[in-house]
Scaffold this active site. Sequence first.
Site, PDB file in Angstrom:
ATOM      1  CG  ASP A  22       7.030   4.353 -32.616  1.00  0.00           C
ATOM      2  OD1 ASP A  22       6.789   5.418 -32.005  1.00  0.00           O
ATOM      3  OD2 ASP A  22       8.185   3.990 -32.926  1.00  0.00           O
ATOM      4  CD  GLN A  43       8.368  -5.240  -9.033  1.00  0.00           C
ATOM      5  OE1 GLN A  43       9.345  -5.822  -9.508  1.00  0.00           O
ATOM      6  NE2 GLN A  43       7.397  -4.740  -9.789  1.00  0.00           N
ATOM      7  CG  HIS A  75       5.285  -0.346  -0.214  1.00  0.00           C
ATOM      8  ND1 HIS A  75       3.986  -0.431   0.229  1.00  0.00           N
ATOM      9  CD2 HIS A  75       5.770  -1.623  -0.191  1.00  0.00           C
ATOM     10  CE1 HIS A  75       3.685  -1.697   0.505  1.00  0.00           C
ATOM     11  NE2 HIS A  75       4.764  -2.434   0.260  1.00  0.00           N
ATOM     12  CG  ASP A  99       0.123  -4.737   6.494  1.00  0.00           C
ATOM     13  OD1 ASP A  99       0.898  -3.976   7.108  1.00  0.00           O
ATOM     14  OD2 ASP A  99      -0.218  -4.551   5.311  1.00  0.00           O
ATOM     15  CE  LYS A 101      -2.693  -8.022   4.251  1.00  0.00           C
ATOM     16  NZ  LYS A 101      -2.460  -6.772   4.950  1.00  0.00           N
ATOM     17  NE  ARG A 156      -1.120 -10.285   1.384  1.00  0.00           N
ATOM     18  CZ  ARG A 156      -2.099  -9.587   0.837  1.00  0.00           C
ATOM     19  NH1 ARG A 156      -2.966 -10.168   0.042  1.00  0.00           N
ATOM     20  NH2 ARG A 156      -2.206  -8.295   1.087  1.00  0.00           N
ATOM     21  CB  THR A 166      -6.374  -6.803   1.595  1.00  0.00           C
ATOM     22  OG1 THR A 166      -5.844  -7.819   0.743  1.00  0.00           O
ATOM     23  CG2 THR A 166      -5.907  -7.038   3.016  1.00  0.00           C
TER      24      THR A 166
END
Length: 339
Positions: free
Chosen positions: A46, A106, A139, A181, A204, A206, A238
Amino acid sequence: MRTNNEPKLIAGNANKSLAKAVARRMSMHRGMNVGLVDARVERFNDGEIFVEVFENVRGEDMFIIQPTSNPANDNLMELLIIADALRRSSAGRITAVIPYFGYARQDRRTKARTPITAKLVANMLVEAGVERVLTMDLHATQIQGFFDIPVDNLYASPIFALDIAHHFKDQMDELMVVSPDVGGVARARELAKRIDSPLSIVDKRREKPGEVAEMTVIGDVKGKVCLIVDDLCDTAGTLCKAAEHLMEQGAKEVHSYITHGVLSGPAVGRVTNSVMKSLVITDTIEATPAVKKAENIRIVPTAPIFAQAILNTWNGTSVSSLFDLDTLGPIYEGLYTQD
C-alpha cells in the site's frame, strides 16, 4: 558513549550513488573501508515505508544521507523513519545529511492562508530524533533559523570556482557572473568575488508563478562569457529565457552553474534546445537517464566535500574551513588541476 571510533553512514533510496561515493571518499581519507550500514528501506504493497537496520548502532555517530528530492514526500518520510529507527536503536548522535533540502522554497508566507512548510519539515526532523543537519545551498539561508539544532550549510560556489578556473582558464578576463534575479545577488556576488569577475543581474517581472512577463539586464554583458548562477533549476523555463535575453544583449556565450538540478517536466528538453552552451549542476539530486544523456549538461561531484564535512563534524573540527580554496583545492585535486 561511542562504541566505534569511526562515523557510520546509512542511506535511503533517494540518492544511493551519492551515498556510496561519500563512503568511498571517506574510505580514502581514513585508509580503511567505510561502507553503508546494512539496512533495508522498503515499501509495503500500500506504499507504507518500512525500515530495518541489520547492524548494531548503539552509541554510534550516525549520518543519514538522504536528499528530499522527487518524490519529495516519499524521500522525506524515508529520512524521518530512518531517523526514528536509529533513535529507537540507541544511536549516539543522528545527523541528517540532506544534500538537497526539499520544501525550502516554502520558507515564508507570500499570501494569506499559506503554510511555511520549510519550518514544518524542520520540526518533523527534530521530532524524529535528528540532532544535527548538514545540507548544501539552502534556497534561503534564514531557513537555518527554523531549526533549534545545529545546521551546517555547505556552499557549491567554491566547487564551481574550481570548475570555472579549470574549464575557462583561457577566458577568465571575459567572464561575467549573472544573477537570474535580485534575490540571488548575494550568491552570485560570492562566486564573482572568488573568480574575480564583474557581476550582472537579470531583473524579471512575473505576472504569475512560472511565467515571466518581462526581463531587464542590469549591467553590460556585450562580448562577455556569461555564467548564470542559481541554487536550483526546476522546469528551466526562466533559465532558458534569461540565457536568450543575455544573448540578445550581446553576450558572447552563456553557461549556467546551478547547484540543484531538479529538472522536472520539460526541463531537459528546454536546456538541450536552448542557447546555453552548458548547464553545470551537482549530484545532490540523482541524475535521471535524460540528464545523463544531455550533451550540454555536466555534473560535478559533491562527494568529496560532503565526505570531508562529515569527518569534520564527527571529529569536532571546522566545517566552514571547507569554503577556503586552500582547504577545498586538495580535496578536489584529482578532478581539477591547480596551476
